[in-house]
Scaffold this motif. Sequence first.
Motif, PDB file in Angstrom:
ATOM      1  N   GLU A   1     -66.211   2.253 -43.094  1.00 45.06           N
ATOM      2  CA  GLU A   1     -65.473   1.000 -42.998  1.00 45.06           C
ATOM      3  C   GLU A   1     -64.028   1.270 -43.368  1.00 45.06           C
ATOM      4  N   PRO A   2     -63.013   0.823 -42.661  1.00 43.54           N
ATOM      5  CA  PRO A   2     -63.151  -0.009 -41.452  1.00 43.54           C
ATOM      6  C   PRO A   2     -63.700   0.764 -40.248  1.00 43.54           C
ATOM      7  N   TRP A   3     -64.281  -0.004 -39.291  1.00 41.27           N
ATOM      8  CA  TRP A   3     -64.617   0.583 -38.007  1.00 41.27           C
ATOM      9  C   TRP A   3     -63.308   0.889 -37.295  1.00 41.27           C
ATOM     10  N   GLU A   4     -63.264   2.068 -36.694  1.00 46.70           N
ATOM     11  CA  GLU A   4     -62.063   2.469 -35.950  1.00 46.70           C
ATOM     12  C   GLU A   4     -62.326   2.262 -34.461  1.00 46.70           C
ATOM     13  N   MET A   5     -61.418   1.558 -33.836  1.00 50.25           N
ATOM     14  CA  MET A   5     -61.640   1.218 -32.432  1.00 50.25           C
ATOM     15  C   MET A   5     -60.391   1.476 -31.609  1.00 50.25           C
ATOM     16  N   ASP A   6     -60.554   2.181 -30.490  1.00 46.08           N
ATOM     17  CA  ASP A   6     -59.445   2.390 -29.560  1.00 46.08           C
ATOM     18  C   ASP A   6     -59.783   1.733 -28.236  1.00 46.08           C
ATOM     19  N   ALA A   7     -58.901   0.856 -27.794  1.00 48.05           N
ATOM     20  CA  ALA A   7     -59.153   0.188 -26.519  1.00 48.05           C
ATOM     21  C   ALA A   7     -57.945   0.338 -25.620  1.00 48.05           C
ATOM     22  N   VAL A   8     -58.221   0.424 -24.324  1.00 46.07           N
ATOM     23  CA  VAL A   8     -57.124   0.514 -23.368  1.00 46.07           C
ATOM     24  C   VAL A   8     -57.125  -0.753 -22.509  1.00 46.07           C
TER      25      VAL A   8
ATOM     26  N   GLU B   1     -68.996  -8.614 -39.390  1.00 43.54           N
ATOM     27  CA  GLU B   1     -68.951  -8.557 -40.856  1.00 43.54           C
ATOM     28  C   GLU B   1     -68.574  -7.165 -41.356  1.00 43.54           C
ATOM     29  N   LYS B   2     -67.662  -6.556 -40.650  1.00 46.33           N
ATOM     30  CA  LYS B   2     -67.103  -5.255 -41.047  1.00 46.33           C
ATOM     31  C   LYS B   2     -65.603  -5.311 -40.816  1.00 46.33           C
ATOM     32  N   LYS B   3     -64.855  -4.649 -41.659  1.00 49.15           N
ATOM     33  CA  LYS B   3     -63.413  -4.520 -41.383  1.00 49.15           C
ATOM     34  C   LYS B   3     -63.260  -3.670 -40.123  1.00 49.15           C
ATOM     35  N   ILE B   4     -62.366  -4.111 -39.248  1.00 49.57           N
ATOM     36  CA  ILE B   4     -62.192  -3.381 -37.991  1.00 49.57           C
ATOM     37  C   ILE B   4     -60.718  -3.072 -37.768  1.00 49.57           C
ATOM     38  N   ARG B   5     -60.431  -1.807 -37.501  1.00 50.64           N
ATOM     39  CA  ARG B   5     -59.062  -1.453 -37.147  1.00 50.64           C
ATOM     40  C   ARG B   5     -59.002  -1.153 -35.655  1.00 50.64           C
ATOM     41  N   LEU B   6     -58.266  -1.981 -34.957  1.00 49.51           N
ATOM     42  CA  LEU B   6     -58.208  -1.883 -33.503  1.00 49.51           C
ATOM     43  C   LEU B   6     -56.861  -1.338 -33.052  1.00 49.51           C
ATOM     44  N   ARG B   7     -56.890  -0.318 -32.246  1.00 46.49           N
ATOM     45  CA  ARG B   7     -55.655   0.174 -31.621  1.00 46.49           C
ATOM     46  C   ARG B   7     -55.716  -0.147 -30.135  1.00 46.49           C
ATOM     47  N   LEU B   8     -54.650  -0.784 -29.648  1.00 44.32           N
ATOM     48  CA  LEU B   8     -54.599  -1.177 -28.239  1.00 44.32           C
ATOM     49  C   LEU B   8     -53.515  -0.402 -27.517  1.00 44.32           C
ATOM     50  N   ARG B   9     -53.825   0.067 -26.342  1.00 45.43           N
ATOM     51  CA  ARG B   9     -52.871   0.811 -25.543  1.00 45.43           C
ATOM     52  C   ARG B   9     -52.882   0.196 -24.149  1.00 45.43           C
ATOM     53  N   VAL B  10     -51.676   0.032 -23.568  1.00 46.64           N
ATOM     54  CA  VAL B  10     -51.614  -0.522 -22.212  1.00 46.64           C
ATOM     55  C   VAL B  10     -51.390   0.626 -21.239  1.00 46.64           C
ATOM     56  N   LYS B  11     -52.193   0.679 -20.193  1.00 51.62           N
ATOM     57  CA  LYS B  11     -52.116   1.798 -19.262  1.00 51.62           C
ATOM     58  C   LYS B  11     -51.992   1.285 -17.825  1.00 51.62           C
ATOM     59  N   VAL B  12     -51.000   1.800 -17.106  1.00 55.18           N
ATOM     60  CA  VAL B  12     -50.866   1.429 -15.694  1.00 55.18           C
ATOM     61  C   VAL B  12     -51.849   2.271 -14.888  1.00 55.18           C
ATOM     62  N   GLN B  13     -52.718   1.614 -14.193  1.00 57.04           N
ATOM     63  CA  GLN B  13     -53.709   2.297 -13.370  1.00 57.04           C
ATOM     64  C   GLN B  13     -53.725   1.558 -12.035  1.00 57.04           C
TER      65      GLN B  13
END
Length: 296
Positions: free
Chosen positions: A225-232, A268-280
């Motif tokens: 914890e925190p959950w590590e999350m990477d999203a595009v 019910e967990k701390k979450i750290r989210l990283r967001l990236r914008v990608k041109v596709q």
Amino acid sequence: MKSGIVSIVGRTNVGKSTLMNRLLDEKVSIVSPVVQTTRNVIRGILNDERGQIALLDTPGVHRAQNDLGKIMNQSARQTVRGADAVLLVLDVAEKPWQEDDGWLRRLAREATALTIALNKSDLAEDYRAAYEALWRKAVEEHARQVPAVWVALSALTGAGVDLLTAAVFDMLPEGPPLFPEDMLTDFPRKLAMADLIREKLLALLHDELPHAIAVNIEHLDDSGEPWEMDAVIYVNRHSQKGIVIGHKGRLVRKAQRQAEAELTALYEKKIRLRLRVKVQEHWVKNHWILKQLGYV
Ligand SMILES: Nc1nc2c(ncn2[C@@H]2O[C@H](COP(=O)(O)OP(=O)(O)OP(=O)(O)O)[C@@H](O)[C@H]2O)c(=O)[nH]1
Ligand SMILES: [Mg+2]
């Protein structure tokens, strides 16, 4: 005990997902003011003393402009064949669209058991007669008797929803539950998380390019914890990237904070989210990406 699969169908933006969440008393499917919000068929299981309803929320039918649009329309229409009963949602506060007429005619031809929800009755009930007239015409055209129960309701306030639930149980056959009773949904967690991020973006972007974006969870580490999350966040063109990022990165940061807060509350967990914008370019035509997103 009653038990069966009920497909929730209708044109885009009539409130299908809002209604499914209301019926389940849980948020399973994302909701937004823009059209074409739901992109996957999402199952939600309702259990009570009367039995079990396996609800299918489906993408709203719309004039498809690309491959993804066609896939969405097709997946919604296909659910009707495998369902025990159909719940058609109409927006009674708005004039019928061609897509509403399309559904009425399709169901006059294909449905065996049908409940018609006249949603958004909290706003107005001005077009009830117009929808009923279209239904009569559709039934006459196919010279087929399809018993349909009409219920006016508001998925937003909950008014009339109990009547609807009763009508839906009435349509179902007797039988044992099809799904475990402690199961709310089988929508994969990563897809649900990605949708939640997309929901935040849709609300912030309003009518600007909602259909040009998609969200994919590329990495999720839930070992600590925190959950590590990477999203595009995929966009089609460079100019759209700037809009999604916003002035000094404000828009994407706001979406990230809102999504983090809701995900944290949900899991019910701390979450750290990283967001990236990608041109596709043309991601809507890229089958590999569509597969990643669970759209095909
Ligand atoms: N006033 C009012 N608004 C509603 C009601 N039900 C849904 N809405 C609103 O209508 C908009 C669309 O709701 P959704 O549930 O996303 O509609 P949908 O049919 O799932 O849309 P798609 O996924 O695009 O097909 C949202 O802004 C909802 O808040 C209702 O009963 N009354
Ligand atoms: Mg929806």
